[in-house]
Design a protein around this motif. Structure first.
Motif, PDB file in Angstrom:
ATOM      1  N   ALA A   1       3.577   6.662   6.259  1.00 12.06           N
ATOM      2  CA  ALA A   1       2.572   6.317   4.954  1.00 12.06           C
ATOM      3  C   ALA A   1       2.706   4.940   4.390  1.00 12.06           C
ATOM      4  O   ALA A   1       2.228   4.587   3.504  1.00 12.06           O
ATOM      5  CB  ALA A   1       2.771   7.429   3.800  1.00 12.06           C
ATOM      6  N   GLY A   2       3.853   4.387   5.003  1.00 11.07           N
ATOM      7  CA  GLY A   2       4.053   2.863   4.595  1.00 11.07           C
ATOM      8  C   GLY A   2       5.394   2.770   3.606  1.00 11.07           C
ATOM      9  O   GLY A   2       5.364   1.719   2.962  1.00 11.07           O
ATOM     10  N   SER A   3       6.007   3.774   3.411  1.00 13.41           N
ATOM     11  CA  SER A   3       7.192   3.434   2.293  1.00 13.41           C
ATOM     12  C   SER A   3       8.340   2.578   2.752  1.00 13.41           C
ATOM     13  O   SER A   3       8.878   2.962   3.844  1.00 13.41           O
ATOM     14  CB  SER A   3       7.760   4.823   2.018  1.00 13.41           C
ATOM     15  OG  SER A   3       8.768   4.998   1.536  1.00 13.41           O
ATOM     16  N   LYS A   4       8.718   1.429   2.243  1.00 16.09           N
ATOM     17  CA  LYS A   4       9.504   0.682   2.551  1.00 16.09           C
ATOM     18  C   LYS A   4      10.927   1.349   2.338  1.00 16.09           C
ATOM     19  O   LYS A   4      11.903   1.064   3.191  1.00 16.09           O
ATOM     20  CB  LYS A   4       9.401  -0.630   1.793  1.00 16.09           C
ATOM     21  CG  LYS A   4      10.157  -1.721   2.339  1.00 16.09           C
ATOM     22  CD  LYS A   4      10.256  -3.262   1.568  1.00 16.09           C
ATOM     23  CE  LYS A   4      11.352  -3.539   1.060  1.00 16.09           C
ATOM     24  NZ  LYS A   4      11.690  -3.899  -0.208  1.00 16.09           N
ATOM     25  N   GLN A   5      11.152   2.161   1.424  1.00 20.12           N
ATOM     26  CA  GLN A   5      12.469   2.738   1.244  1.00 20.12           C
ATOM     27  C   GLN A   5      12.546   3.734   2.345  1.00 20.12           C
ATOM     28  O   GLN A   5      13.686   3.869   2.798  1.00 20.12           O
ATOM     29  CB  GLN A   5      12.506   3.746  -0.245  1.00 20.12           C
ATOM     30  CG  GLN A   5      12.664   2.631  -1.436  1.00 20.12           C
ATOM     31  CD  GLN A   5      12.077   2.938  -2.664  1.00 20.12           C
ATOM     32  OE1 GLN A   5      10.889   3.561  -2.625  1.00 20.12           O
ATOM     33  NE2 GLN A   5      12.936   3.543  -3.849  1.00 20.12           N
ATOM     34  N   ALA A   6      11.591   4.460   2.796  1.00 16.32           N
ATOM     35  CA  ALA A   6      11.674   5.453   4.092  1.00 16.32           C
ATOM     36  C   ALA A   6      12.170   4.775   5.235  1.00 16.32           C
ATOM     37  O   ALA A   6      12.974   5.135   5.878  1.00 16.32           O
ATOM     38  CB  ALA A   6      10.428   6.327   4.289  1.00 16.32           C
ATOM     39  N   GLY A   7      11.622   3.446   5.157  1.00 17.07           N
ATOM     40  CA  GLY A   7      11.876   2.776   6.493  1.00 17.07           C
ATOM     41  C   GLY A   7      13.360   2.125   6.320  1.00 17.07           C
ATOM     42  O   GLY A   7      14.100   2.236   7.454  1.00 17.07           O
ATOM     43  N   ILE A   8      14.176   1.888   5.300  1.00 18.06           N
ATOM     44  CA  ILE A   8      15.206   1.724   5.181  1.00 18.06           C
ATOM     45  C   ILE A   8      16.231   2.830   5.489  1.00 18.06           C
ATOM     46  O   ILE A   8      17.145   2.885   6.314  1.00 18.06           O
ATOM     47  CB  ILE A   8      15.624   1.241   3.855  1.00 18.06           C
ATOM     48  CG1 ILE A   8      15.170  -0.098   3.322  1.00 18.06           C
ATOM     49  CG2 ILE A   8      17.188   0.978   3.392  1.00 18.06           C
ATOM     50  CD1 ILE A   8      15.132  -0.768   1.826  1.00 18.06           C
ATOM     51  N   PHE A   9      15.895   4.042   5.173  1.00 16.08           N
ATOM     52  CA  PHE A   9      16.655   5.168   5.513  1.00 16.08           C
ATOM     53  C   PHE A   9      16.428   5.501   6.819  1.00 16.08           C
ATOM     54  O   PHE A   9      17.499   5.784   7.508  1.00 16.08           O
ATOM     55  CB  PHE A   9      15.873   6.327   4.568  1.00 16.08           C
ATOM     56  CG  PHE A   9      16.487   7.664   4.987  1.00 16.08           C
ATOM     57  CD1 PHE A   9      17.762   8.091   4.285  1.00 16.08           C
ATOM     58  CD2 PHE A   9      16.060   8.451   6.150  1.00 16.08           C
ATOM     59  CE1 PHE A   9      18.220   9.402   4.614  1.00 16.08           C
ATOM     60  CE2 PHE A   9      16.583   9.748   6.187  1.00 16.08           C
ATOM     61  CZ  PHE A   9      17.753  10.188   5.650  1.00 16.08           C
ATOM     62  N   VAL A  10      15.292   5.313   7.437  1.00 13.94           N
ATOM     63  CA  VAL A  10      15.126   5.763   8.782  1.00 13.94           C
ATOM     64  C   VAL A  10      15.983   4.677   9.895  1.00 13.94           C
ATOM     65  O   VAL A  10      16.777   4.952  10.752  1.00 13.94           O
ATOM     66  CB  VAL A  10      13.713   5.247   9.347  1.00 13.94           C
ATOM     67  CG1 VAL A  10      13.349   5.686  10.858  1.00 13.94           C
ATOM     68  CG2 VAL A  10      12.883   6.627   8.651  1.00 13.94           C
ATOM     69  N   LEU A  11      15.896   3.346   9.353  1.00  8.75           N
ATOM     70  CA  LEU A  11      16.510   2.554  10.169  1.00  8.75           C
ATOM     71  C   LEU A  11      18.119   2.660  10.174  1.00  8.75           C
ATOM     72  O   LEU A  11      18.872   3.007  11.137  1.00  8.75           O
ATOM     73  CB  LEU A  11      16.410   0.853   9.392  1.00  8.75           C
ATOM     74  CG  LEU A  11      15.608   0.138  10.124  1.00  8.75           C
ATOM     75  CD1 LEU A  11      15.471  -1.296   9.489  1.00  8.75           C
ATOM     76  CD2 LEU A  11      15.784   0.036  11.820  1.00  8.75           C
ATOM     77  N   ALA A  12      18.726   3.179   9.032  1.00  7.12           N
ATOM     78  CA  ALA A  12      20.220   3.645   8.634  1.00  7.12           C
ATOM     79  C   ALA A  12      20.497   4.889   9.632  1.00  7.12           C
ATOM     80  O   ALA A  12      21.414   5.123  10.327  1.00  7.12           O
ATOM     81  CB  ALA A  12      20.326   3.630   7.471  1.00  7.12           C
ATOM     82  N   MET A  13      19.450   5.817   9.578  1.00  4.39           N
ATOM     83  CA  MET A  13      19.461   6.935  10.367  1.00  4.39           C
ATOM     84  C   MET A  13      19.718   6.818  11.873  1.00  4.39           C
ATOM     85  O   MET A  13      20.300   7.522  12.540  1.00  4.39           O
ATOM     86  CB  MET A  13      18.365   7.766   9.993  1.00  4.39           C
ATOM     87  CG  MET A  13      18.338   9.165  10.772  1.00  4.39           C
ATOM     88  SD  MET A  13      16.909  10.427  10.186  1.00  4.39           S
ATOM     89  CE  MET A  13      15.585   9.551  10.839  1.00  4.39           C
ATOM     90  N   LEU A  14      18.935   5.769  12.339  1.00  4.97           N
ATOM     91  CA  LEU A  14      18.811   5.394  13.688  1.00  4.97           C
ATOM     92  C   LEU A  14      20.250   4.862  14.128  1.00  4.97           C
ATOM     93  O   LEU A  14      20.836   5.368  15.307  1.00  4.97           O
ATOM     94  CB  LEU A  14      17.859   4.527  14.202  1.00  4.97           C
ATOM     95  CG  LEU A  14      16.346   4.901  14.195  1.00  4.97           C
ATOM     96  CD1 LEU A  14      15.340   3.856  14.501  1.00  4.97           C
ATOM     97  CD2 LEU A  14      16.202   6.279  14.696  1.00  4.97           C
ATOM     98  N   VAL A  15      20.762   4.121  13.275  1.00  2.17           N
ATOM     99  CA  VAL A  15      22.213   3.716  13.398  1.00  2.17           C
ATOM    100  C   VAL A  15      23.160   4.739  13.575  1.00  2.17           C
ATOM    101  O   VAL A  15      24.037   4.726  14.331  1.00  2.17           O
ATOM    102  CB  VAL A  15      22.548   2.441  12.211  1.00  2.17           C
ATOM    103  CG1 VAL A  15      23.807   2.160  12.407  1.00  2.17           C
ATOM    104  CG2 VAL A  15      21.524   1.398  12.425  1.00  2.17           C
ATOM    105  N   GLY A  16      23.011   5.604  12.637  1.00  2.00           N
ATOM    106  CA  GLY A  16      23.903   6.704  12.486  1.00  2.00           C
ATOM    107  C   GLY A  16      23.980   7.677  13.781  1.00  2.00           C
ATOM    108  O   GLY A  16      24.713   8.055  14.326  1.00  2.00           O
ATOM    109  N   MET A  17      22.504   7.618  14.412  1.00  2.89           N
ATOM    110  CA  MET A  17      22.558   8.517  15.547  1.00  2.89           C
ATOM    111  C   MET A  17      23.315   7.738  16.846  1.00  2.89           C
ATOM    112  O   MET A  17      23.734   8.467  17.596  1.00  2.89           O
ATOM    113  CB  MET A  17      20.931   8.615  15.585  1.00  2.89           C
ATOM    114  CG  MET A  17      20.490   9.695  14.753  1.00  2.89           C
ATOM    115  SD  MET A  17      18.525  10.097  15.186  1.00  2.89           S
ATOM    116  CE  MET A  17      18.267  11.387  14.443  1.00  2.89           C
ATOM    117  N   TYR A  18      22.765   6.514  16.723  1.00  8.78           N
ATOM    118  CA  TYR A  18      23.471   5.749  17.604  1.00  8.78           C
ATOM    119  C   TYR A  18      24.933   5.842  17.678  1.00  8.78           C
ATOM    120  O   TYR A  18      25.599   5.988  18.597  1.00  8.78           O
ATOM    121  CB  TYR A  18      23.023   4.387  17.751  1.00  8.78           C
ATOM    122  CG  TYR A  18      21.766   3.774  18.456  1.00  8.78           C
ATOM    123  CD1 TYR A  18      21.705   4.091  19.884  1.00  8.78           C
ATOM    124  CD2 TYR A  18      20.693   3.394  17.827  1.00  8.78           C
ATOM    125  CE1 TYR A  18      20.554   3.827  20.514  1.00  8.78           C
ATOM    126  CE2 TYR A  18      19.591   2.890  18.522  1.00  8.78           C
ATOM    127  CZ  TYR A  18      19.585   3.095  19.952  1.00  8.78           C
ATOM    128  OH  TYR A  18      18.416   3.126  20.743  1.00  8.78           O
TER     129      TYR A  18
END
Lengths: 142, 147
Positions: free
Chosen positions: A111-128
């Motif tokens: 939906a274009g939320s920048k804050q969700a984008g920040i969270f998702v990026l960090a989440m991907l780092v956590g998964m990796y």
């Protein structure tokens, strides 16, 4: 046909997250805040989701093949491990800090939320971090 | 402790409707593809470089594209419900790291354990759900009330 249904399953799941209010972190934190003004909405989201999925899992319980006559893949692990508990505790802490879990965060990103984008990026780092470094470091097979 | 209900933000109708849709999406994936709708596991699989272009990554990518486009498509149907994110950017990063790492270590998240796992009466998922809810209650208490 199967691909279309898989896409639609994701779409309906995502729309369900929006309709249910779960893409709004305030609703998650409202549910987790039992000492404040408690918002029980999440309970009904789970009741709704589980009531339908329970029937589907019942229906599939003794079937080895899907409606497209392909093998069913369900997790077979039953071991109650330390990792299961520690991982879930860490997950719960992060969930409460932001009010986001993976599904709603991805939908909010769509939906274009920048804050969700920040969270998702960090989440991907956590998964990796877990799958690539942690499992290797401690020699845990996944 | 006295429990007070936030009647202003409690939306039983839409919560139940949305929940039924989650169940429908998860059931479609199960009945037609024989798979569990666990978002963290699905996402972690497709982002592994070695899985790129693999057959097993394809259905996962399709499901995720459907999920993400829900947020893109919804505004064309109706106004998006308001979302309020209280967390600062550093908190969002910390939270994301914990959610990403924790969901992998605990083999699942709110969708895989909380909806699918409980629906198939998995003891592992019950333990995981109780654990992340407990950590969520404690963390929220600490961030909102312990200062």
């Amino acid at each position: 046909m199967k691909n279309t249904i898989t896409f639609l399953a994701g779409l309906i799941f995502g729309l369900g997250l929006i309709v249910s209010g779960m893409t709004n972190p305030a609703n998650i934190i409202g549910f987790l805040d039992i000492a404040g003004n408690w918002n029980p909405s999440l309970v009904l989201v789970m009741v709704g989701g589980i009531s339908i999925a329970f029937l589907a899992f019942r229906y599939m319980a003794n079937k080895k093949l899907t409606l497209f006559k392909e093998p069913v893949h369900l997790p077979g692990t039953t071991h109650l491990s330390k990792e299961l508990i520690i991982g879930s505790l860490l997950f719960g802490a992060g969930w409460a800090l932001a009010g986001f879990c993976p599904g709603p965060a991805l939908v909010a990103l769509g939906a274009g939320s920048k804050q969700a984008g920040i969270f998702v990026l960090a989440m991907l780092v956590g998964m990796y971090g877990h799958d690539i470094f942690y499992t290797r470091l401690f020699n845990k097979a996944h | 402790m006295q429990l007070t209900i936030d009647w202003l933000h409690f939306t039983p109708g839409s919560a139940l409707t949305g929940g039924l849709m989650l169940g429908l999406g998860a059931s479609m994936l199960l009945l037609f593809s024989g798979k569990i709708a666990g978002i963290s596991g699905i996402l972690a699989y497709v982002i592994k470089p070695s899985h790129l272009f693999s057959q097993d990554a394809a259905w996962r990518a399709l499901f995720l594209i459907g999920l993400i486009s829900a947020g893109t498509i919804y505004p064309f149907i109706a106004d998006l419900p308001p979302a309020s994110i209280a967390a600062s950017n550093p908190t969002l990063m910390m939270a994301g790291l914990l959610v990403g790492f924790g969901s992998r270590m605990g083999s699942g998240c709110t969708s895989g354990h909380g909806i699918c796992g409980l629906s198939r009466l998995s003891l592992r998922s019950l333990l995981a759900t109780v654990s992340f809810m407990a950590a969520g209650f404690v963390t929220t208490y600490l961030t909102l009330h312990a200062s």
